[in-house]
Each structure stands twice: as C-alpha cells, then as structure tokens.
Design an enzyme around this catalytic site. Sequence first.
Site, PDB file in Angstrom:
ATOM      1  N   HIS A  91       0.833  -1.213   0.000  1.00 66.07           N
ATOM      2  CA  HIS A  91       0.000   0.000   0.000  1.00 66.07           C
ATOM      3  C   HIS A  91       0.866   1.260   0.000  1.00 66.07           C
ATOM      4  O   HIS A  91       1.906   1.312   0.658  1.00 66.07           O
ATOM      5  CB  HIS A  91      -1.032   0.002   1.128  1.00 66.07           C
ATOM      6  CG  HIS A  91      -0.494   0.036   2.523  1.00 66.07           C
ATOM      7  ND1 HIS A  91      -0.237   1.208   3.198  1.00 66.07           N
ATOM      8  CD2 HIS A  91      -0.197  -0.960   3.395  1.00 66.07           C
ATOM      9  CE1 HIS A  91       0.187   0.934   4.416  1.00 66.07           C
ATOM     10  NE2 HIS A  91       0.233  -0.374   4.565  1.00 66.07           N
ATOM     11  N   ASP A 135      -0.150   4.447   0.820  1.00 68.13           N
ATOM     12  CA  ASP A 135      -0.450   5.500   1.801  1.00 68.13           C
ATOM     13  C   ASP A 135       0.275   5.243   3.122  1.00 68.13           C
ATOM     14  O   ASP A 135       0.755   4.135   3.375  1.00 68.13           O
ATOM     15  CB  ASP A 135      -1.964   5.587   2.059  1.00 68.13           C
ATOM     16  CG  ASP A 135      -2.523   4.329   2.726  1.00 68.13           C
ATOM     17  OD1 ASP A 135      -2.157   3.221   2.292  1.00 68.13           O
ATOM     18  OD2 ASP A 135      -3.299   4.453   3.687  1.00 68.13           O
ATOM     19  N   GLU A 192      -4.958   2.011   2.675  1.00 63.04           N
ATOM     20  CA  GLU A 192      -4.976   0.851   3.579  1.00 63.04           C
ATOM     21  C   GLU A 192      -5.109   1.301   5.027  1.00 63.04           C
ATOM     22  O   GLU A 192      -5.803   0.667   5.826  1.00 63.04           O
ATOM     23  CB  GLU A 192      -3.695   0.026   3.412  1.00 63.04           C
ATOM     24  CG  GLU A 192      -3.726  -1.330   4.120  1.00 63.04           C
ATOM     25  CD  GLU A 192      -3.225  -1.325   5.558  1.00 63.04           C
ATOM     26  OE1 GLU A 192      -3.369  -2.358   6.230  1.00 63.04           O
ATOM     27  OE2 GLU A 192      -2.709  -0.299   6.044  1.00 63.04           O
ATOM     28  N   ASP A 218       3.609  -6.370   3.805  1.00 67.52           N
ATOM     29  CA  ASP A 218       3.221  -5.311   4.745  1.00 67.52           C
ATOM     30  C   ASP A 218       3.425  -5.754   6.186  1.00 67.52           C
ATOM     31  O   ASP A 218       2.821  -5.197   7.099  1.00 67.52           O
ATOM     32  CB  ASP A 218       1.742  -4.956   4.476  1.00 67.52           C
ATOM     33  CG  ASP A 218       1.314  -3.665   5.139  1.00 67.52           C
ATOM     34  OD1 ASP A 218       2.195  -2.857   5.497  1.00 67.52           O
ATOM     35  OD2 ASP A 218       0.102  -3.478   5.312  1.00 67.52           O
TER      36      ASP A 218
HETATM   37 ZN   LIG Z   1       0.814  -1.292   6.398  1.00 69.10          ZN
END
Ligand SMILES: [Zn+2]
Length: 422
Positions: free
Chosen positions: A86, A88, A184, A207
């Site tokens: 992600h 962001d 996210e 992540d």
């Molecule tokens: Zn994350």
Amino acid sequence: MNAPKEALLDRFLRYVKIDTRSDENSTSCPSTAKQWDLLRLLHEELLGMGLKDATIDENGYVFATVPSNLPPEHAALVPVVGFLAHADTAPAVTGTNVKPHVHKGYNGGDITLPGTTGQVIRVADYPNLEKMYKGMDIVTTDGTTLLGADDKAGVAEVMTAVDLFLQNPDIPRGVVKIGFTPDEEIGRGADKFDVQRFGAAFAYTMDGGPLGEIEYETFNAYGATVTIEGFGVHPGYAKDKLVNAIRIMGDFITRLPHEMSPEKTDQRDGYIHPYVLQGQNESVSMRLLLRDFDMNGIEKQKAIIEKIVEDVQKAHPKAKVTAEIKESYRNMRYQIDKEPRLVAYAEEAIKRIDVTPKHSIIRGGTDGARLSYMGLPCPNLFAGGEAIHSTLEWVPVQVMEKAAELIVRLSEIWAEKSATKQ
Ligand SMILES: [Zn+2]
C-alpha cells in the site's frame, strides 16, 4: 541473484519523501490527492521497466503483470500469484518533509535520532534491533515525522523484485501480478480493489514486520451498539419520574468483564472494548468492539453483551435497553486454510533466502483479510518496518533486500511445484 539496477535503498528513500498520508474524513478515493503523486510515479516507473500492461485506474490502483518465462504449456499450469503493497501512510503522524537517515553498519545499542527532538530508539523497547540486525544499515527518521516504511518498504521491495525478475531470466516463474493500493491505513484499501481485473488466484501483501514473519490470522471482529432510552423531566420535579439513561449506562459499564479488555489481554486472547459513549440523560448510546481469533469466542462475547442487556433491563424496567451487534470482518485464516500451499510455499521460500520463518498473528484487521474474503486469499509477509505509525519508525535495508529476494524465490517455488520442468 544479480544486484538490481537501482539499489533498493535509493528507491525507498525516494518514495518516503513523497507525502502520502491518507485521511479517514475524506470520502474520495484515494482519500488524499497527494497519494496520486506516488501512485502515478509507480505507474510510470513500471512502464519504464517494460511492464507494458501497467495501469492506474480512476481510484488510484496500480496493477501490472510480469510475464512468465516458462514455455506457454508450462506457464498455464502455474497459478497466477500477486504481490501487493500500500502506498499510503498512517494519518496519526505527519508524513510531510520526511528526512530519512541511514545509520550504516549499526553496531548495537540505542540509536539517537539525528534531529533536534533528541528521541532515542531503545533496544529495551525494540529488542529485535540488537538481536537480529547488528551490522545492518538501519533507516530512521530525524524524529519529527513518521518514516513511512509502512508500507513504502513493501512498495520498494515489490518494485525491486520486478527488477530482479527481469534481470534473472534463469529463475523460473509463472505469470506474476503486482499491485499498489491507496488508503490501507484507513481500512479502505480493499474497497475498490477489482479482484477480477487484478487476475491473480492468490496474493501476498508485503506489509508485515520483522525478518522471516508470516501472518495469516486476524481477529474476528464484531461491533456492538448499546442504546439506553430513559425519560427526561425537570430535575427539580423528577421524583419517581426521571429515568436517567446516563446512570443506567454506568450500571451497564460496570457489568462488563474487566479482564476481557484490550489493556489486559495480548497474544490469542480476545477482548470487549467500549470506545465511544455519547448522549444525554434521556438517551445514551455506546459503541463496543468485540474481538477474538475464534468464532466461539465471539459467540461467548455476544452472549455476555446480551446477558448484560437483559440484566440491566430487569434492574431498570422504566428504561429501554437494546443492543445491536454486527460483523465487521472475519479471521482471514478461514480463507487461507483452504489453500495450504499458500503458507507452505511461503515458508519454503523464506528458508530458501536463509531465514527462519516465524508465524505471528495480527491483533487487528488488514486489507489482506478483506481481500481474502473477496476471493483473493492474501497472507502477509515481512516488509521489515518496526515502530510503525510513530516518529521512531525504522527499517533495516538488508531486510528489505531479503523481502525483494523472497518475492522472486516464492514465485520460483510456485513455478517449480506446479509445472514439470523438461
Ligand atoms: Zn501497512
């Protein structure tokens, strides 16, 4: 494996300087216009690397395909696997004017951040730092912003893996999809994710945290809203008439199990967490989170709430006590377990890069959990960042490099196991 053209670190340092904080108060997608800066850049870079079908859609989702290097009849046997990160960063801490600092050849001990805040990353708080990463290069902030390793470490790892794929044509792979998503951190990264168009059978989100980590279990999450309707009267003339919803809610709260709270639980223990309380003496409502890894645990928690509703109603017959309980998300494990190869191959790939796999659980939800229920089962793999969502955030460069290598090895294992080589 050959070294990539552009070192992973350079790429990571470029990405973290682009402010991509998401905003839960916005209704647009991406929630902030500045996320386009990074998402568009990634799209252009993918095209520049020769991924001709790279797209960016009207909601900011960037998808691309790394073609298989197997003969077509073998490639057809390999499931299409995706890798996601992600773009962001968390709204809680500023991501404007990030000044990353590389502590080369970390020697052990606490790290004092170079800025004026005098903040210190203490080994006592982050034991992995000294235990696992001595001798590595550690990227930190200057103490005034977040770093954004969550999840620009993942973004840089996936981009570097594309380089590694293209520069190592001798390593077999099926069709590999890559994707970068907005929002996210505000829980909306899966909202507009077009699973069909992405075109993978499974994916991995890059992540996670420490080196070697695999996560595929999240809480089962329910939300409860308890409402108490009282009866308002002028307090000077209220004897035997006023029914004060505030006092009755106080009674309700004292009946909640004290040990089953976020502040008293960890690991696999679930909790009930009252987190919003609003109203006046006529009417009060309260919102609660119900969390457990096991659905039986959730059923018990629902029964606890319903029993308290019943008891409080009995104790205060003039009030009206109700509760509404709704599902928010389910433990992703129920989906991941349907395809045992997902985790087994990830473990094998982690061993192939000379790291010991380590399972951990997510005491929360992830986009991957939601995608798993949208038809794209999605375990989460380590990306390297620690102390995320804070000004102390840090990530070792060599862990990010391992993660990029992991993507290539994991694709290799899917190819080896699914297609017979000749
Ligand atoms: Zn994350």
